[in-house]
Design an enzyme around this catalytic site. Structure first.
Site, PDB file in Angstrom:
ATOM      1  N   ASN A 204      31.953 -10.278   2.120  1.00  0.00           N
ATOM      2  CA  ASN A 204      30.799 -10.643   1.288  1.00  0.00           C
ATOM      3  C   ASN A 204      31.097 -11.768   0.306  1.00  0.00           C
ATOM      4  O   ASN A 204      30.181 -12.438  -0.162  1.00  0.00           O
ATOM      5  CB  ASN A 204      30.295  -9.418   0.528  1.00  0.00           C
ATOM      6  CG  ASN A 204      31.385  -8.695  -0.208  1.00  0.00           C
ATOM      7  OD1 ASN A 204      32.336  -8.202   0.402  1.00  0.00           O
ATOM      8  ND2 ASN A 204      31.284  -8.641  -1.521  1.00  0.00           N
TER       9      ASN A 204
ATOM     10  N   GLN B 192      27.163  -7.142   5.808  1.00  0.00           N
ATOM     11  CA  GLN B 192      26.847  -8.578   5.827  1.00  0.00           C
ATOM     12  C   GLN B 192      26.756  -9.109   7.260  1.00  0.00           C
ATOM     13  O   GLN B 192      26.612 -10.322   7.457  1.00  0.00           O
ATOM     14  CB  GLN B 192      27.904  -9.380   5.048  1.00  0.00           C
ATOM     15  CG  GLN B 192      28.037  -9.008   3.585  1.00  0.00           C
ATOM     16  CD  GLN B 192      26.871  -9.509   2.726  1.00  0.00           C
ATOM     17  OE1 GLN B 192      26.005 -10.269   3.158  1.00  0.00           O
ATOM     18  NE2 GLN B 192      26.836  -9.065   1.477  1.00  0.00           N
TER      19      GLN B 192
ATOM     20  N   ALA C  66      19.839  -1.901   3.900  1.00  0.00           N
ATOM     21  CA  ALA C  66      18.562  -2.577   4.191  1.00  0.00           C
ATOM     22  C   ALA C  66      18.344  -3.832   3.355  1.00  0.00           C
ATOM     23  O   ALA C  66      17.736  -4.793   3.820  1.00  0.00           O
ATOM     24  CB  ALA C  66      17.405  -1.601   3.949  1.00  0.00           C
ATOM     25  N   HIS C  67      18.862  -3.831   2.112  1.00  0.00           N
ATOM     26  CA  HIS C  67      18.438  -4.920   1.226  1.00  0.00           C
ATOM     27  C   HIS C  67      19.127  -6.244   1.503  1.00  0.00           C
ATOM     28  O   HIS C  67      18.811  -7.251   0.876  1.00  0.00           O
ATOM     29  CB  HIS C  67      18.552  -4.502  -0.249  1.00  0.00           C
ATOM     30  CG  HIS C  67      19.930  -4.396  -0.806  1.00  0.00           C
ATOM     31  ND1 HIS C  67      20.477  -5.383  -1.581  1.00  0.00           N
ATOM     32  CD2 HIS C  67      20.851  -3.414  -0.742  1.00  0.00           C
ATOM     33  CE1 HIS C  67      21.690  -5.001  -1.962  1.00  0.00           C
ATOM     34  NE2 HIS C  67      21.939  -3.810  -1.464  1.00  0.00           N
TER      35      HIS C  67
ATOM     36  N   CYS D 216      34.833  -9.801  -8.842  1.00  0.00           N
ATOM     37  CA  CYS D 216      34.400  -8.838  -7.826  1.00  0.00           C
ATOM     38  C   CYS D 216      32.895  -8.716  -7.871  1.00  0.00           C
ATOM     39  O   CYS D 216      32.214  -8.680  -6.872  1.00  0.00           O
ATOM     40  CB  CYS D 216      34.981  -7.461  -8.103  1.00  0.00           C
ATOM     41  SG  CYS D 216      36.743  -7.468  -8.210  1.00  0.00           S
TER      42      CYS D 216
HETATM   43  N1  PMP Z   1      29.528  -3.703   1.444  1.00  0.00           N
HETATM   44  C1  PMP Z   1      29.317  -5.022   1.415  1.00  0.00           C
HETATM   45  C2  PMP Z   1      30.123  -5.921   2.290  1.00  0.00           C
HETATM   46  C3  PMP Z   1      28.349  -5.552   0.552  1.00  0.00           C
HETATM   47  O1  PMP Z   1      28.139  -6.867   0.511  1.00  0.00           O
HETATM   48  C4  PMP Z   1      27.602  -4.660  -0.271  1.00  0.00           C
HETATM   49  C5  PMP Z   1      26.548  -5.167  -1.215  1.00  0.00           C
HETATM   50  N2  PMP Z   1      26.991  -6.129  -2.121  1.00  0.00           N
HETATM   51  C6  PMP Z   1      27.864  -3.293  -0.178  1.00  0.00           C
HETATM   52  C7  PMP Z   1      28.832  -2.852   0.688  1.00  0.00           C
HETATM   53  C8  PMP Z   1      27.112  -2.295  -1.008  1.00  0.00           C
HETATM   54  O2  PMP Z   1      25.856  -2.054  -0.406  1.00  0.00           O
HETATM   55  P1  PMP Z   1      24.713  -1.245  -1.147  1.00  0.00           P
HETATM   56  O3  PMP Z   1      24.132  -2.179  -2.140  1.00  0.00           O
HETATM   57  O4  PMP Z   1      23.750  -0.911  -0.049  1.00  0.00           O
HETATM   58  O5  PMP Z   1      25.310  -0.026  -1.742  1.00  0.00           O
END
Ligand code: PMP
Length: 356
Positions: free
Chosen positions: A134, A158, A177-178, A298
């Site tokens: 990410n 991602q 989902a988001h 982070c």
């Molecule tokens: N894993 C990765 C690689 C992400 O980019 C994110 C969101 N930044 C998450 C996990 C966390 O996801 P969520 O917002 O659905 O908890």
């Protein structure tokens, strides 16, 4: 106000698609039933949940919709699989995995050589390697890291709905989902066989994840997955062109570095401009109505340097000067051109100020 064309922080979250919102609304209004109720309203909600499960399964190429268990997002799905007693994870994982292993000491980090992860040389219960990082967009091969381990999990947050990936060889996968123009607070754990023992006890989700189902969220996730499945190739081509355009237009900036290596997701561009604080660039561009993210921390609110860049032995000066530009289908060639012009000007001004 930053509109979605000038919103370049799509790895943090994406704007909701109007079609997704339209699909959700009835389940927040007249179809408000509890998906576990026996009466008509309950059945309508329950049927909508099962249709959504099918769309999410289809998005990732899962054979059976029952392999999908809805969760509150990828964070929950990630931490659910970390309940296995003896886990090893890549040092590049999202903080929802990385921090659990680092602080709770419940597992180990897999060895790596640069961006290459060394296959597990112990019989771990589970290894976890994300498909797309990410922060810097690097691509990984989760199943190649299995080695002697019993199970493989991959955080596909991602990747799913964005770029092709291999589900074969994975025992578990996390989805959210988001990141694909769906609502926040809903995601899923894919389990090839059965999910891990429940973290939330209750009768819902076949007893694997208790709690009244977030019907509208699940329906939104399903619709976002259906759309992503249909439009993935076209979106991928669009953002690939935009990323290329950005890279070309920024190439002549001195003391600039592209992070993430050769194999990266076209949705994510991590750059460092030596001598400029990433946060200062984020603030300066925000003033000009662009949303980007600082890649140094982070999370943009944390002051700790990125564990991902640290693991790659990036020098502190380069880490501090890192930003992340992350794309979606709503960005355009003209918004990218203007972003790059403004970014270059900001870098120049901030560098001059730094020298003054
Ligand atoms: N894993 C990765 C690689 C992400 O980019 C994110 C969101 N930044 C998450 C996990 C966390 O996801 P969520 O917002 O659905 O908890």
């Amino acid at each position: 106000m930053i509109d979605r064309e000038n919103y370049f922080d799509n790895a943090a979250t994406t704007p909701i698609d109007e079609r997704v919102l339209a699909a959700m609304l009835p389940y927040l209004k007249e179809d408000f039933g509890n998906a576990n109720s026996l009466h008509e309203l309950g059945r309508r909600a329950g049927d909508a949940v099962e249709r959504a499960r099918e769309h999410v399964a289809a998005l990732i190429g899962a054979e059976d919709p029952q392999q999908i268990t809805f969760t509150s997002g990828s964070t929950e799905a990630n931490q659910w699989v970390l309940a296995f007693p003896n886990c090893a994870v890549s040092p590049f994982e999202h903080s929802s995995i990385y921090e659990v292993v680092r602080h709770r000491g419940i597992g180990a980090f897999l060895k790596h050589n640069g961006l290459g992860i060394t296959p597990a040389n112990e019989a771990y219960d589970l290894v976890s390697v994300m498909a797309v990082n990410n922060e810097i967009g690097s691509l990984f091969h989760p199943s190649a890291a299995k080695g002697k381990a019993r199970r493989v999990h991959s955080d596909l947050t991602q990747a799913a709905g964005k770029i092709p990936f291999q589900l074969d060889g994975l025992d578990y996968a996390s989805l959210s989902a988001h990141k694909i123009h769906g609502p926040k607070g809903i995601g899923a754990l894919y389990s090839r066989e059965l999910p891990p023992p429940p973290m939330m006890i209750g009768e819902q989700e076949r007893g694997f994840r208790g709690g009244t189902l977030n019907v509208a969220g699940i329906v939104g996730f399903g619709e976002a997955a259906r759309i992503a499945n249909l439009e993935e190739a076209q979106n991928l081509e669009h953002v690939t062109n935009l990323r290329q355009q950005l890279v070309e237009s920024l190439q002549d900036v001195p003391d600039m570095k592209l992070n993430g290596g050769e194999c990266v997701s076209p949705y994510i561009l991590s750059l460092s401009f030596l001598g400029v604080e990433g946060e200062s660039l984020v603030i300066d561009l925000d003033r000009q109505s662009y949303a980007i993210s600082s890649g140094a921390a982070c999370s943009s609110k944390s002051l700790e340097p990125s564990h991902v860049l640290l693991a790659l032995n990036t020098e502190p000066g380069w880490i501090r000067s890192t930003i992340r530009i992350s794309l979606s289908r709503y960005n355009s060639s003209s918004s990218v051109r203007l972003l790059s012009q403004n970014l270059k000007r900001s870098v120049e001004i901030l560098r001059t100020m730094g020298r003054a």
